[in-house]
Design a protein around this motif. Structure first.
Motif, PDB file in Angstrom:
ATOM      1  N   ARG A  73       0.817  -1.211   0.000  1.00  0.00           N
ATOM      2  CA  ARG A  73       0.000   0.000   0.000  1.00  0.00           C
ATOM      3  C   ARG A  73       0.848   1.257   0.000  1.00  0.00           C
ATOM      4  O   ARG A  73       0.312   2.356  -0.015  1.00  0.00           O
ATOM      5  N   GLY A  74       2.165   1.101  -0.014  1.00  0.00           N
ATOM      6  CA  GLY A  74       3.025   2.273  -0.076  1.00  0.00           C
ATOM      7  C   GLY A  74       4.487   1.887   0.017  1.00  0.00           C
ATOM      8  O   GLY A  74       4.824   0.771   0.416  1.00  0.00           O
ATOM      9  N   THR A  75       5.330   2.816  -0.382  1.00  0.00           N
ATOM     10  CA  THR A  75       6.773   2.587  -0.306  1.00  0.00           C
ATOM     11  C   THR A  75       7.449   3.829   0.250  1.00  0.00           C
ATOM     12  O   THR A  75       6.913   4.940   0.161  1.00  0.00           O
ATOM     13  N   SER A  76       8.610   3.598   0.781  1.00  0.00           N
ATOM     14  CA  SER A  76       9.472   4.673   1.247  1.00  0.00           C
ATOM     15  C   SER A  76      10.869   4.353   0.743  1.00  0.00           C
ATOM     16  O   SER A  76      11.337   3.222   0.895  1.00  0.00           O
ATOM     17  N   SER A  77      11.516   5.332   0.112  1.00  0.00           N
ATOM     18  CA  SER A  77      12.856   5.072  -0.427  1.00  0.00           C
ATOM     19  C   SER A  77      13.670   6.356  -0.475  1.00  0.00           C
ATOM     20  O   SER A  77      13.123   7.455  -0.449  1.00  0.00           O
ATOM     21  N   CYS A  78      14.974   6.171  -0.534  1.00  0.00           N
ATOM     22  CA  CYS A  78      15.897   7.292  -0.670  1.00  0.00           C
ATOM     23  C   CYS A  78      16.559   7.198  -2.039  1.00  0.00           C
ATOM     24  O   CYS A  78      17.230   6.208  -2.336  1.00  0.00           O
ATOM     25  N   TRP A  79      16.361   8.184  -2.862  1.00  0.00           N
ATOM     26  CA  TRP A  79      16.970   8.225  -4.196  1.00  0.00           C
ATOM     27  C   TRP A  79      17.717   9.545  -4.334  1.00  0.00           C
ATOM     28  O   TRP A  79      17.107  10.589  -4.545  1.00  0.00           O
ATOM     29  N   GLY A  80      19.008   9.500  -4.171  1.00  0.00           N
ATOM     30  CA  GLY A  80      19.829  10.679  -4.380  1.00  0.00           C
ATOM     31  C   GLY A  80      19.808  11.703  -3.258  1.00  0.00           C
ATOM     32  O   GLY A  80      20.336  12.802  -3.418  1.00  0.00           O
ATOM     33  N   ALA A  82      19.308  12.085   1.399  1.00  0.00           N
ATOM     34  CA  ALA A  82      19.252  11.366   2.674  1.00  0.00           C
ATOM     35  C   ALA A  82      17.822  11.180   3.184  1.00  0.00           C
ATOM     36  O   ALA A  82      17.519  10.204   3.853  1.00  0.00           O
ATOM     37  N   GLU A  83      16.934  12.128   2.860  1.00  0.00           N
ATOM     38  CA  GLU A  83      15.569  12.056   3.354  1.00  0.00           C
ATOM     39  C   GLU A  83      14.752  11.103   2.479  1.00  0.00           C
ATOM     40  O   GLU A  83      14.788  11.207   1.257  1.00  0.00           O
ATOM     41  N   PRO A  84      14.010  10.215   3.127  1.00  0.00           N
ATOM     42  CA  PRO A  84      13.196   9.291   2.335  1.00  0.00           C
ATOM     43  C   PRO A  84      12.009   9.988   1.686  1.00  0.00           C
ATOM     44  O   PRO A  84      11.464  10.952   2.228  1.00  0.00           O
ATOM     45  N   GLY A  85      11.655   9.487   0.535  1.00  0.00           N
ATOM     46  CA  GLY A  85      10.435   9.923  -0.132  1.00  0.00           C
ATOM     47  C   GLY A  85       9.371   8.858   0.093  1.00  0.00           C
ATOM     48  O   GLY A  85       9.681   7.678   0.273  1.00  0.00           O
ATOM     49  N   PHE A  86       8.123   9.253   0.109  1.00  0.00           N
ATOM     50  CA  PHE A  86       7.031   8.334   0.371  1.00  0.00           C
ATOM     51  C   PHE A  86       6.068   8.335  -0.797  1.00  0.00           C
ATOM     52  O   PHE A  86       5.817   9.366  -1.417  1.00  0.00           O
ATOM     53  N   HIS A  87       5.539   7.166  -1.093  1.00  0.00           N
ATOM     54  CA  HIS A  87       4.529   7.046  -2.141  1.00  0.00           C
ATOM     55  C   HIS A  87       3.512   6.017  -1.676  1.00  0.00           C
ATOM     56  O   HIS A  87       3.847   4.873  -1.411  1.00  0.00           O
ATOM     57  N   ASP A  88       2.262   6.441  -1.545  1.00  0.00           N
ATOM     58  CA  ASP A  88       1.249   5.467  -1.134  1.00  0.00           C
ATOM     59  C   ASP A  88       0.267   5.236  -2.276  1.00  0.00           C
ATOM     60  O   ASP A  88       0.151   6.047  -3.188  1.00  0.00           O
ATOM     61  N   THR A  89      -0.417   4.115  -2.216  1.00  0.00           N
ATOM     62  CA  THR A  89      -1.371   3.743  -3.260  1.00  0.00           C
ATOM     63  C   THR A  89      -2.786   3.634  -2.692  1.00  0.00           C
ATOM     64  O   THR A  89      -3.639   2.993  -3.288  1.00  0.00           O
ATOM     65  N   MET A  90      -3.008   4.260  -1.553  1.00  0.00           N
ATOM     66  CA  MET A  90      -4.310   4.155  -0.888  1.00  0.00           C
ATOM     67  C   MET A  90      -5.464   4.632  -1.771  1.00  0.00           C
ATOM     68  O   MET A  90      -6.554   4.106  -1.700  1.00  0.00           O
ATOM     69  N   MET A  91      -5.222   5.615  -2.614  1.00  0.00           N
ATOM     70  CA  MET A  91      -6.294   6.165  -3.441  1.00  0.00           C
ATOM     71  C   MET A  91      -6.235   5.677  -4.891  1.00  0.00           C
ATOM     72  O   MET A  91      -6.967   6.163  -5.737  1.00  0.00           O
ATOM     73  N   SER A  92      -5.395   4.726  -5.165  1.00  0.00           N
ATOM     74  CA  SER A  92      -5.262   4.241  -6.535  1.00  0.00           C
ATOM     75  C   SER A  92      -6.517   3.487  -6.978  1.00  0.00           C
ATOM     76  O   SER A  92      -6.992   2.597  -6.263  1.00  0.00           O
ATOM     77  N   PRO A  93      -7.044   3.797  -8.143  1.00  0.00           N
ATOM     78  CA  PRO A  93      -8.211   3.053  -8.639  1.00  0.00           C
ATOM     79  C   PRO A  93      -7.848   1.619  -9.017  1.00  0.00           C
ATOM     80  O   PRO A  93      -8.731   0.791  -9.223  1.00  0.00           O
ATOM     81  N   TRP A  94      -6.568   1.319  -9.104  1.00  0.00           N
ATOM     82  CA  TRP A  94      -6.110  -0.024  -9.511  1.00  0.00           C
ATOM     83  C   TRP A  94      -5.741  -0.893  -8.315  1.00  0.00           C
ATOM     84  O   TRP A  94      -5.288  -2.008  -8.496  1.00  0.00           O
ATOM     85  N   GLY A  95      -5.891  -0.398  -7.115  1.00  0.00           N
ATOM     86  CA  GLY A  95      -5.560  -1.198  -5.940  1.00  0.00           C
ATOM     87  C   GLY A  95      -4.132  -0.967  -5.497  1.00  0.00           C
ATOM     88  O   GLY A  95      -3.582   0.117  -5.648  1.00  0.00           O
ATOM     89  N   SER A  96      -3.528  -2.011  -4.976  1.00  0.00           N
ATOM     90  CA  SER A  96      -2.200  -1.887  -4.382  1.00  0.00           C
ATOM     91  C   SER A  96      -1.097  -2.017  -5.417  1.00  0.00           C
ATOM     92  O   SER A  96      -1.314  -2.503  -6.529  1.00  0.00           O
ATOM     93  N   ALA A  97       0.088  -1.597  -4.999  1.00  0.00           N
ATOM     94  CA  ALA A  97       1.303  -1.895  -5.765  1.00  0.00           C
ATOM     95  C   ALA A  97       1.701  -3.327  -5.391  1.00  0.00           C
ATOM     96  O   ALA A  97       1.051  -3.970  -4.560  1.00  0.00           O
ATOM     97  N   TRP A  98       2.770  -3.833  -5.997  1.00  0.00           N
ATOM     98  CA  TRP A  98       3.166  -5.223  -5.774  1.00  0.00           C
ATOM     99  C   TRP A  98       4.660  -5.345  -5.576  1.00  0.00           C
ATOM    100  O   TRP A  98       5.437  -4.883  -6.404  1.00  0.00           O
ATOM    101  N   HIS A  99       5.065  -5.990  -4.454  1.00  0.00           N
ATOM    102  CA  HIS A  99       6.463  -6.368  -4.254  1.00  0.00           C
ATOM    103  C   HIS A  99       6.650  -7.697  -4.972  1.00  0.00           C
ATOM    104  O   HIS A  99       5.958  -8.673  -4.678  1.00  0.00           O
ATOM    105  N   LEU A 100       7.575  -7.710  -5.908  1.00  0.00           N
ATOM    106  CA  LEU A 100       7.763  -8.893  -6.753  1.00  0.00           C
ATOM    107  C   LEU A 100       8.741  -9.897  -6.188  1.00  0.00           C
ATOM    108  O   LEU A 100       9.754  -9.522  -5.607  1.00  0.00           O
TER     109      LEU A 100
END
Length: 172
Positions: A73-80, A82-100
């Protein structure tokens, strides 16, 4: 041994192309060449919720769901930074993201390519290639300890990612 299209690289791009070609142009003979047997662990990744659209078009969405990938339902990552960025899929019309489970995902796509009529060569590595002009290419493939084989292809797709095995050997 010959085919219309040889796809070098059996990861998601190569295997999905093999599936798409067989579904849309069933008269084409397609050979998918993968250097592994899909048994070694591969780095995982997270796919966005709308991945269901291309997977549905390929006819693998239901099998994808049964393969045990973890909903996210969301991810947190650091790209370039030090502070993590957050991305959630709570409002996505397609449902959740997927850890493969990447090995399972890649193998699933190759099995679907096979089911659609593509020839799938596992544990096969491109050794070299030769242009045959307008007739296509002659590919020499290694198969571990077994004798090398030759594959003639009218067209070759390099789906080996950043390695660009075929393309770089051809001067790209």
């Amino acid at each position: 041994d010959s085919c219309d299209v040889a796809i070098i690289g059996g990861g998601p791009a190569g295997a999905a192309l093999a599936v798409a070609l067989r579904r849309r142009a069933p008269s084409l003979s397609v050979t998918l060449v993968e250097r592994t047997t899909y048994d070694a662990p591969r780095l995982g990744e997270t796919l966005p919720p709308d991945v269901r659209l291309p997977l549905s078009r390929l006819g693998v969405w239901e099998s994808f769901l049964s393969d045990g990938h973890l909903a996210s339902r969301g991810t947190s990552s650091c790209w370039g930074r030090a502070e993590p960025g957050f991305h959630d899929t709570m409002m996505s019309p397609w449902g959740s993201a997927w850890h493969l489970d990447r090995a399972r995902f890649d193998e699933r796509l190759s099995l679907e390519a096979f089911r659609q009529g593509a020839r799938v060569l596992r544990a096969a590595t491109l050794v070299d290639s030769e242009s045959l002009g307008r007739s296509g290419y002659r590919l020499r493939l290694a198969h571990g300890a077994a004798d090398p084989s030759t594959l003639r292809a009218r067209f070759v797709v390099d789906a080996t990612g950043g390695k660009a095995t075929f393309a770089s050997a051809r001067g790209a």
